[in-house]
Design an enzyme around this catalytic site. Sequence first.
Site, PDB file in Angstrom:
ATOM      1  N   THR A  71       0.837  -1.200   0.000  1.00  0.00           N
ATOM      2  CA  THR A  71       0.000   0.000   0.000  1.00  0.00           C
ATOM      3  C   THR A  71       0.868   1.244   0.000  1.00  0.00           C
ATOM      4  O   THR A  71       2.022   1.222   0.430  1.00  0.00           O
ATOM      5  CB  THR A  71      -0.906   0.047   1.241  1.00  0.00           C
ATOM      6  OG1 THR A  71      -0.090   0.251   2.401  1.00  0.00           O
ATOM      7  CG2 THR A  71      -1.685  -1.238   1.396  1.00  0.00           C
ATOM      8  N   ASP A  72       0.287   2.335  -0.462  1.00  0.00           N
ATOM      9  CA  ASP A  72       0.974   3.617  -0.377  1.00  0.00           C
ATOM     10  C   ASP A  72       0.953   4.097   1.082  1.00  0.00           C
ATOM     11  O   ASP A  72       0.176   3.594   1.914  1.00  0.00           O
ATOM     12  CB  ASP A  72       0.297   4.635  -1.293  1.00  0.00           C
ATOM     13  CG  ASP A  72       1.241   5.743  -1.744  1.00  0.00           C
ATOM     14  OD1 ASP A  72       2.303   5.915  -1.106  1.00  0.00           O
ATOM     15  OD2 ASP A  72       0.928   6.431  -2.728  1.00  0.00           O
ATOM     16  N   ALA A  73       1.796   5.075   1.376  1.00  0.00           N
ATOM     17  CA  ALA A  73       1.991   5.529   2.754  1.00  0.00           C
ATOM     18  C   ALA A  73       0.685   6.014   3.376  1.00  0.00           C
ATOM     19  O   ALA A  73       0.000   6.867   2.811  1.00  0.00           O
ATOM     20  CB  ALA A  73       3.039   6.631   2.796  1.00  0.00           C
ATOM     21  N   ASP A 105      -2.135   4.817   3.512  1.00  0.00           N
ATOM     22  CA  ASP A 105      -3.388   4.534   2.815  1.00  0.00           C
ATOM     23  C   ASP A 105      -4.249   3.559   3.599  1.00  0.00           C
ATOM     24  O   ASP A 105      -5.474   3.601   3.513  1.00  0.00           O
ATOM     25  CB  ASP A 105      -3.092   3.968   1.418  1.00  0.00           C
ATOM     26  CG  ASP A 105      -4.327   3.927   0.544  1.00  0.00           C
ATOM     27  OD1 ASP A 105      -5.194   4.803   0.704  1.00  0.00           O
ATOM     28  OD2 ASP A 105      -4.438   3.035  -0.310  1.00  0.00           O
TER      29      ASP A 105
END
Length: 939
Positions: free
Chosen positions: A239-241, A243
């Site tokens: 996952t993105d930071a 998220d």
Amino acid sequence: MADEYIFKNPLFPIDERVKNLLSLLTLEEKIKLLPTRQAPIPRLDIREFHIGGESAHGVAWLGKATVFPQPIGLVSSFDRDLMKKIGEVVSLEARAYYYMRGKIGGLMLWAPTVDMERDPRWGRMEEGYGEDPYLAGEMASAYIQGMQGDDEVYLKTAMTPKHFFANNNEKDRDKFSANIDPRNMYEYYLDVFRRVIEKGKAMGIMTAYNAVNGVPCIVNPIVKKVLKEKFGLSGYVVTDAADFSQTVTSHKTFDNHYETMAYALKAGIDAFTDDPDLVIESAWKALERGLITEEDIDRAVFNTLRVRFRLGEFDEEISKKFYVSPNKICDKEHSQLAYQSALKSIVLLKNQNKFLPINKEKINNIAVIGPLANKNYNDWYSGTYPYKVSILQGIVNRLYNKEIKYYDSYDIIAIKSVKNNKYLRVIESEISPLWAISEEIGPREKFRFIDWGWGNKSLQSLANNKYLTCDDSNFSILSASEEVFGWFVKELFQIDSLGDGTFYIKTWHGKYLYIDEENGNLIKFKDSFENLPEEKFIIEKLEDGIEKSCNIAKESDLVVLCVGNNPLVNGREGEDRVDIVLPDHQEKLVREIYKVNPNTVLLIISSYPYAINWAKEHIPAILWSSHGGQEMGNAIADVLIGNYSPAGRLCITWYKSVNDIPPMTDYDVIRGKRTYMYFDKEPLFPFGHGLSYTEFEYSNLFLNSKNYGIKDEIRLSFEIRNVGDMDSDEVPQVYVRAINSKIKRPKLQLKGFQRIFIPKGEKVKVEFTVPVSELFIWDVRKEKYLVEKGEYEILVGASSEDIRLRGRIYVGGEEIEDRDPFERIKAFNFDDGYNLVFNTKRNWEETYVIFPKEDSWILFQDLNFYRPSQRIRMEISTTKNSKMFLYFSKIDKEFSFDVIDTFNEWEEIVFVLDENILGKQDMYIRGEKEVKINWLKFE
């Protein structure tokens, strides 16, 4: 005991070793491996490991590293071999830092950014690989291959292309949902991910913050079904930071984090970039509530551990083999490659009457002018430069025997407090407060007034050469910053007139400057503006920057005018551009300089395209470069004086106006007529455009056949002769277009390119191979990739609008079949539509169509009514009594039906038409506002 530690034995296959390690781990230990900051397991001698790190155009955030041009520049080289070499260098430096930092991470890297650049306003244009999925896939795959290495088993680094998917607007990116229909999805947005997985063998993929069709990407089943099962991703998904937490706090998809955890794991997420304690706690709660099983955790942990094994973490011999000494970081060979990269990234946009290269013998004095003339900016994902060569320094390096004058074009001002009638002052220290204490103007009272456009301004003290910035700890203004830079750019101010000759000054975060007389007349900031004298200032212009620039220009033989952007202002991560024109100050500068000296070459140094309509019409020579890394200035100077013939090509269309493109949040490339493939107006500069200092003739197109099957390859060749007077690279491009397709297809579509060196006077034979499978479309009727039967045109040229050779072929592919109206048809699989919104049922499986406006409609073509029918069954949801309207292409009437309020529940409703439908028909469906349709069928 030996069997227990198979994971440490390199003689066993990696999958067996990972399974063995998983069998040795406790549930608690496995859960602690779900965050990207993976915990150590001391009893098994497994160290802490960090998944992540940035390497967009060099190793970032760890210390000095070789800095290459921004990705949008590198892709403009159209040079796969160059991209692979850059990847090899960056991987070496990443490995060196890995060993320097105790082997705890920095090898599972979050790059490249392959979001399709459908809109030049996107704030992260600099990171991307252009607007074409084939080009982006080829260039990103080359970079990945260089980064990961050629070993069949072990990896130098593990690359993680991002952001999956349709992540192309910064405003509300943590809560926005992109509307993507199936053709746009599979032919455009997903295609680049397929390519970097199938060809680049990328080890990971990062999901995007946004939702698609109502489903946040982090919990979207498409992660597993498409990335892993359809495209064959063998590594992991991260996952993105933050998220993970934002799915609750921003998207509000769930009320709690343990549901996010459960749905994310089920969707195919393997690692979570968030607070480790939150991730771990949420996993335990999901387990306790029966939302996930230990097998779900095992599957995710297996995928990340497998990559760690392939990086050699558990094999001492491999670790030694891949060892890189710290002295390899920023070595001379790497700098030389940075120079070559900057050269190859430069695009010559215009060269009227062979204005360039400069004739050094006829030039004695040069004016180097503009905001970008003596700057070499960092972007957010830059590494720490070992050194920087600006354009000014590059020209001095190459033309040291010429008279060179420089000015940045900015005004010099003094600022006076209305309250005490004193000038603002700093002192010559590294960090200086700002006081309103001076009676007269001297060096300490002077500021460079930097107008970035769109209300953003910065003030740089001439006394200490530092930028004014905000100190939030005591609400004061300091002259302290070396650069205008930061996640929060605190060096930005708004300075607006109050209409009476005075101004208010607002900080980056909306606070108002004032003079604090009780604290020595310090300049501080506060929340509100009360129209008091202490909040007002008088701006005195001491020197007109454009006027001074013009005075220098008119006394020079040649002007090198440098405009562009700071990558942290007016377009960056978190902020899209509002327009695509130059800032007002720079537009005025260009026009005024040309007025006094037409012998001007315009250099645009930017992270994105500009609508430079006036400049294109008037300025004789225009060059574009991205922020070109540490060697940018030397490379540009060598191009200017003809030591190198530029041959870069634009990886994105340059439009004439923001009015020529749809709203930022419209993701429909096909109907929105976005990109060179569908744009139907005249661009400022087309995709693939780029000139050189010579001319090339194309001839003798040969195709190995005129007829092809689905599994065949189109092999073509042609000749290019350099008929000019300079050695140069050329970039031939192969495009394909379908003739008489049953559906709307691109005007043309890139399917091949090469960058080749051709000495003057010589001719080369160029060969391409295009698999027929590259002619695919997504068949919404059968929900599969399909190569349509019919005629195609092969187009060869120097850009998408400079086509030199053409040939026609026939492909014996598949037909797009008629629709069977008596089978269930998903509303989402329409053939055409207008003004639609898509959402997905809570099962995350069924995407439906919403009519948000009264003029919304969907079209289903080629319905074959092989028997008469008067009944249509639909699954519909409404929140009020509404109406539906049907129109058939061969029946001259509109059918309307009343739709009762279903109270937002889904119900199957049968509508009876007042006459039979028979034969082949196209059917339009229109519904009143907020009617939702999931599927339909005739009976």
